[in-house]
Design an enzyme around this catalytic site. Structure first.
Site, PDB file in Angstrom:
ATOM      1  N   CYS A 180      45.077  28.221  28.254  1.00 19.01           N
ATOM      2  CA  CYS A 180      44.997  26.948  29.222  1.00 19.01           C
ATOM      3  C   CYS A 180      43.431  27.558  30.130  1.00 19.01           C
ATOM      4  CB  CYS A 180      45.710  28.103  30.409  1.00 19.01           C
ATOM      5  SG  CYS A 180      47.673  28.390  29.615  1.00 19.01           S
ATOM      6  N   ASP A 181      42.732  28.572  30.405  1.00 18.34           N
ATOM      7  CA  ASP A 181      41.921  29.872  31.080  1.00 18.34           C
ATOM      8  C   ASP A 181      40.339  29.798  30.870  1.00 18.34           C
ATOM      9  OD1 ASP A 181      43.473  28.869  33.228  1.00 18.34           O
ATOM     10  OD2 ASP A 181      43.830  31.081  32.946  1.00 18.34           O
ATOM     11  N   CYS A 217      46.629  33.684  29.203  1.00 18.43           N
ATOM     12  CA  CYS A 217      46.480  32.272  28.627  1.00 18.43           C
ATOM     13  C   CYS A 217      45.112  31.862  28.509  1.00 18.43           C
ATOM     14  CB  CYS A 217      47.805  31.233  29.546  1.00 18.43           C
ATOM     15  SG  CYS A 217      47.554  29.957  28.000  1.00 18.43           S
TER      16      CYS A 217
END
Ligand code: NAP
Length: 312
Positions: free
Chosen positions: A138-139, A135
């Site tokens: 997200c990261d 992701c």
């Protein structure tokens, strides 16, 4: 005869737990069935920094999920661990048959999620969340100024690689063929991006490191040559993002619910094509699969379930 719940929620990720919280708070008798640990994909996410209000330093996916589970429980949602093997969704009472028992509900909210396909290399599980991610939204921020590798050649891989260039100093796309599957317009942007490099005809066979990912073996599928990629000495780590497609967890509902590529179709209010059956979160056909959108879906589905139960 087992108890007939007002609502049965299948899946204990952010969509299912939020549906549980809202259904419980609406005084519906509620059962959440989860096959493993709560959390779905965020249970394997080390840090969550894009969920509104989530600004506690180092807050992890599991701790956010633990609070969501607690909150759903606080409002009376029951929780049970079971693997559902078959379902009967038509009619006024829906039946779910699991390995441990049979469950009945006036309505069902399906929140079973979708899971990224694993890269398929040795040691992958050990480094997931410790350098390997599925992701970028997200990261990506954790790899500010680091080197990052992306596996895949479709729209997702190439678009996410471009997103990652906003953070990483260099992004290398590792693709198993010598041409991308991504749409030409997306490809053109990637080829024009000076931060993006390519490793063609290549697959990752092994990842390694101490605590964090710092080396990997890449195989050229045409020549069989193996290349060991090491993290820059000053960095000590690099990122590896897998975007080789997703597997929606929807097999149970095939032939019953309208789907698109395995994802369940709903209207804006989470209704599927069967009355009293709702879907929420990543399992739905939708444009953004994130904790915040899953939670929103769960809330809407539970309120629609409440209307459905009141009117039946
Ligand atoms: P996808 O189109 O199925 O592409 C998967 C990519 O991963 C392919 O390039 C494939 O290689 C590669 N791959 C598959 N299995 C692999 C393996 N085991 N090892 C290494 N590489 C592997 O998946 P996606 O990119 O996630 O897209 C899914 C759907 O969403 C598509 O219909 C896509 O068009 C759509 N989408 C659209 C947009 C957009 O329109 N902006 C954005 C994202 C996604 P091969 O090419 O060799 O098969």
């Amino acid at each position: 005869m087992s108890k007939v719940y007002d609502v049965i929620i299948l899946g204990g990720g952010p969509a299912g737990l939020t549906a549980g919280l809202y259904a419980g708070r609406s005084r519906l008798s509620t059962l959440i069935i989860e096959k493993g640990q709560d959390g779905g994909q965020i249970a394997i996410t080390d840090e969550i920094e894009n969920y509104p209000g989530q600004i506690v330093e180092g807050e992890s996916g599991p701790s956010l999920i633990a609070r969501m589970t607690e909150q759903a429980k606080k409002f009376g949602a029951e929780r049970c661990s079971d693997v559902i093997k078959s379902v009967e969704l038509e009619g006024d009472v829906k039946k779910l048959v699991g390995a441990k028992g049979e469950y009945q509900g006036k309505c069902v909210i399906i929140a079973t999620g979708a899971f990224p396909k694993p890269i398929g290399c040795e040691n992958e599980g050990k480094f997931t969340g410790k350098g390997i991610s599925f992701c970028a939204t997200c990261d990506a921020a954790f790899f500010e100024d680091f080197e990052v590798y992306v596996v895949g050649g479709g729209d997702s891989a190439v678009e996410e690689a471009m997103y990652l260039t906003k953070f990483a100093r260099k992004v290398t796309i590792i693709h198993r063929r010598d041409e991308l599957r991504a749409a030409k317009s997306i490809q053109e942007k990637a080829f024009a991006n000076p931060k993006i490099a390519f490793m063609w005809d290549s697959v990752v066979t092994k990842v390694d490191g101490d605590e964090l990912l710092s080396s990997m073996t890449v195989k050229n599928v045409k020549t069989g040559e193996l290349t060991v990629v090491e993290a820059d000495e000053d960095d000590g780590l690099f990122g590896l993002f897998g975007f080789i497609g997703y597997n929606p967890n929807s097999k149970l509902f095939e032939g019953m619910l309208d789907m698109e590529n395995g994802y369940i179709k709903t209207d804006d209010n989470m209704h599927t094509n069967i009355p009293g059956v709702f879907a929420a979160g990543d399992i739905r056909v939708k444009s953004l699969r994130q904790v915040v959108t899953a939670a929103a879906d769960g809330a809407i589905a539970a309120m629609q379930a409440e209307h459905y139960v009141s009117n039946h």
